[in-house]
Design a protein around this motif. Sequence first.
Motif, PDB file in Angstrom:
ATOM      1  N   GLY A 482      -6.684  -6.511  -9.773  1.00  0.00           N
ATOM      2  CA  GLY A 482      -5.910  -5.507  -9.067  1.00  0.00           C
ATOM      3  C   GLY A 482      -4.745  -5.038  -9.916  1.00  0.00           C
ATOM      4  N   ALA A 483      -3.953  -4.110  -9.370  1.00  0.00           N
ATOM      5  CA  ALA A 483      -2.841  -3.560 -10.139  1.00  0.00           C
ATOM      6  C   ALA A 483      -1.847  -4.640 -10.532  1.00  0.00           C
ATOM      7  CB  ALA A 483      -2.147  -2.467  -9.328  1.00  0.00           C
ATOM      8  N   GLY A 484      -1.665  -5.650  -9.654  1.00  0.00           N
ATOM      9  CA  GLY A 484      -0.721  -6.706  -9.961  1.00  0.00           C
ATOM     10  C   GLY A 484      -1.195  -7.672 -11.018  1.00  0.00           C
ATOM     11  N   ASP A 485      -2.461  -7.581 -11.418  1.00  0.00           N
ATOM     12  CA  ASP A 485      -3.013  -8.495 -12.426  1.00  0.00           C
ATOM     13  C   ASP A 485      -2.981  -7.905 -13.827  1.00  0.00           C
ATOM     14  OD1 ASP A 485      -3.770 -10.309 -10.346  1.00  0.00           O
ATOM     15  OD2 ASP A 485      -5.498  -9.011  -9.938  1.00  0.00           O
ATOM     16  N   GLY A 541       2.737  -6.382 -11.243  1.00  0.00           N
ATOM     17  CA  GLY A 541       2.732  -5.346 -10.222  1.00  0.00           C
ATOM     18  C   GLY A 541       3.881  -4.373 -10.297  1.00  0.00           C
ATOM     19  N   SER A 542       4.603  -4.368 -11.413  1.00  0.00           N
ATOM     20  CA  SER A 542       5.750  -3.479 -11.557  1.00  0.00           C
ATOM     21  C   SER A 542       5.770  -2.878 -12.945  1.00  0.00           C
ATOM     22  CB  SER A 542       7.069  -4.237 -11.328  1.00  0.00           C
ATOM     23  OG  SER A 542       7.133  -4.769 -10.031  1.00  0.00           O
ATOM     24  N   PRO A 564       8.270  -1.082  -8.638  1.00  0.00           N
ATOM     25  CA  PRO A 564       7.118  -1.830  -8.098  1.00  0.00           C
ATOM     26  C   PRO A 564       6.079  -0.833  -7.575  1.00  0.00           C
ATOM     27  CG  PRO A 564       9.203  -2.480  -7.056  1.00  0.00           C
ATOM     28  CD  PRO A 564       9.436  -1.182  -7.764  1.00  0.00           C
ATOM     29  N   TYR A 565       5.103  -0.472  -8.437  1.00  0.00           N
ATOM     30  CA  TYR A 565       4.242   0.651  -8.094  1.00  0.00           C
ATOM     31  C   TYR A 565       3.272   0.370  -6.965  1.00  0.00           C
ATOM     32  CZ  TYR A 565       1.978  -1.864 -11.979  1.00  0.00           C
ATOM     33  OH  TYR A 565       1.508  -2.823 -12.829  1.00  0.00           O
ATOM     34  N   GLU A 566       3.056  -0.900  -6.632  1.00  0.00           N
ATOM     35  CA  GLU A 566       2.185  -1.179  -5.488  1.00  0.00           C
ATOM     36  C   GLU A 566       2.840  -0.801  -4.172  1.00  0.00           C
ATOM     37  OE1 GLU A 566       1.038  -5.325  -6.126  1.00  0.00           O
ATOM     38  OE2 GLU A 566      -0.992  -4.576  -6.452  1.00  0.00           O
ATOM     39  N   SER A 567       4.207  -0.822  -4.111  1.00  0.00           N
ATOM     40  CA  SER A 567       4.924  -0.495  -2.882  1.00  0.00           C
ATOM     41  C   SER A 567       5.620   0.854  -2.957  1.00  0.00           C
ATOM     42  CB  SER A 567       5.979  -1.577  -2.596  1.00  0.00           C
ATOM     43  OG  SER A 567       6.930  -1.621  -3.651  1.00  0.00           O
ATOM     44  N   SER A 568       5.520   1.570  -4.101  1.00  0.00           N
ATOM     45  CA  SER A 568       6.170   2.860  -4.318  1.00  0.00           C
ATOM     46  C   SER A 568       7.685   2.753  -4.253  1.00  0.00           C
ATOM     47  CB  SER A 568       5.687   3.904  -3.289  1.00  0.00           C
ATOM     48  OG  SER A 568       4.306   4.097  -3.397  1.00  0.00           O
ATOM     49  N   SER A 597      12.191   4.855  -2.026  1.00  0.00           N
ATOM     50  CA  SER A 597      10.774   4.905  -2.396  1.00  0.00           C
ATOM     51  C   SER A 597      10.402   6.303  -2.874  1.00  0.00           C
ATOM     52  CB  SER A 597       9.885   4.494  -1.209  1.00  0.00           C
ATOM     53  OG  SER A 597      10.076   5.376  -0.125  1.00  0.00           O
TER      54      SER A 597
END
Length: 617
Positions: A482-485, A541-542, A564-568, A597
């Motif tokens: 995933g994006a965080g990996d 994830g950032s 943190p692009y997963e949370s915008s 955000s």
Amino acid sequence: MLPVSRWLPGFARIATSLILFAAIVFVALRVAAPYLVSSGLVRSGIEDVLSKWTGYQAEIKGAPVLEFWPTPRITLNQIAIRQPESSGNKLLGTIESLSADFSLIDAIRGSARFHEFHLLRPNLSLTRDQQGLIDWTYAGQLAKAITSARQEGGAEVLDQRLDATIGAITVEDGTLNVADLASGKTYHFEGVTADITWPRLSSPMTAVLMARTSGEDLKLDFSSNSPLLIFGGKVAQIKTALTSRLITAEFNGIGGISGLAGLSGNMSVNIPDMPALLAWSGKSIADVETLRAFSIESDIFSAANGLRFNDVVLGLNGANATGVMDISIDTNARARLGGTLAFDHMNLKPFFDAFTLRLAAGEAGAPEDGGPLQKLDVDLRLSAKEMQLPPFQLFDVGASIIVSSNEAKFDIGDSQFEGGEMTAHLEAMRGNFDGGGRLQVSIRGADFAGLIERLQLKGPLPLTNGSLDISLKTNKPIWTAGAGDVSGQLAFHGNAGSIAGLDVEAIRSQAAQQKFFPLSAVSGRAFEFNRVDVVATLADGSAELRGVSVQGKDETLTLSGIIPYESSGLALSGSLLATADAKRAVLPLLPFFVGGSWPNPVISPVPLINQQAPGLQ
């Protein structure tokens, strides 16, 4: 010479008499046949024929039914075909009803010769050996003919002592079970109908067979000038076609049924729904939905340790390609698919799906050996006038796919992207669930303004021509990451352009009046700039902005911090500073904080206490 009027009447009378005599004899034989022909003789004769042909023992329980009009014909019911008792008495199959034409004259003379066979509801069990051949274990006439047939001058030759008349064979509503020793599976076919034309064992053969297996109807058309050679595992002329709802396939040339050696001819395969075919065959692969339609037409012939495909016309999900391909098998029984394919247009996503599935075949849920995909290596060169990798579009693409046992590489060596050039390298590795991957992308001179507009991206983004370099990696399999990996580096450099919805004069004005304000409050005008530079690190994830500089004519905007692009979300510090030292008195340093955000964050001015602009330390 006598005139025609003198001799024609006499000739007509003689001809008429002969015809009448033949008709009388024909009718007389049909009327007297039940009294002249022994049903026991015909019954024992057909038992002997079945036993002689198969090498097994034929047992007939039902009473024979003889018909003499319009042709002499016998019908036998409840037939069983078994091994000889001395060999175990194994049952080969049963036939509910067998009909055959026979020679009336021979039957009157005390012998029986049969042709035009019709089998109703036969139930047969056959064995396919490790070499792919039907096991003709018991030496019946058919097995002897198959074993003895040879090829001379490109034609089938059979000893006359083994030749025999067959005629036509029809099968109605049959059942066939084939035990395949190579795979350990038994294939069940029901509703079998067949129409076979085979005048003699030494003659060409044509056959049409239809059956149902695993819920699907199949039709097989077969013809060969040398059928005995084909059944014996040798190569000879053959024309065959398989038709069903899930697949159609044809071959016309020189080939065999036990192997690929000596193969030469033309073939075509069309699969309209690949996931459905895999599911039907019991080899369904998860996430293969995008690999939908597949077709290939090609000249094919055997080469060293494999096959060669020339003049290939390949179809994949509506995209068509031409080129050459080859499949080879090395000493470790690993297959290798290679070749060069040229597309007019293509969608790259199915190739990426196949790329990751090829590796995922060795992951959870697969056999211990990784499954059949893990035994296939790939080395393909691709070119395309137009290539889609949604939502992106490339032109004049040159690419390659290289896959080995534990890694895969996909390269775009050259392409046109948004008016510029792009190269890319994707590498994936597999190993005991800890494989990873790397992605490198390099873009030069691309129109990012047009790309942002076409993708309808929101927020203040740089509308400019520029260059982008991305280097990413993951320690997880790329098909599960995933994006965080993902971690890596990003660098963007742009020429003159603008950032829509970013009014730097309004930022200064609002900062003098408000403790915080939304970005929408300062979006009245665009920020014109001469150059933009962005350097970021991606991890956990950032994205960490390590240096963002947007150099305008009068002012320069700098930014740094975490996204943190997963949370915008945003957590950035920034500043506005006069571009030229001479204007710093008029446009002093303005530090600020950006939170909230995307795409409408909140800007909060920061009191100036001996601070330098972020990113300029």
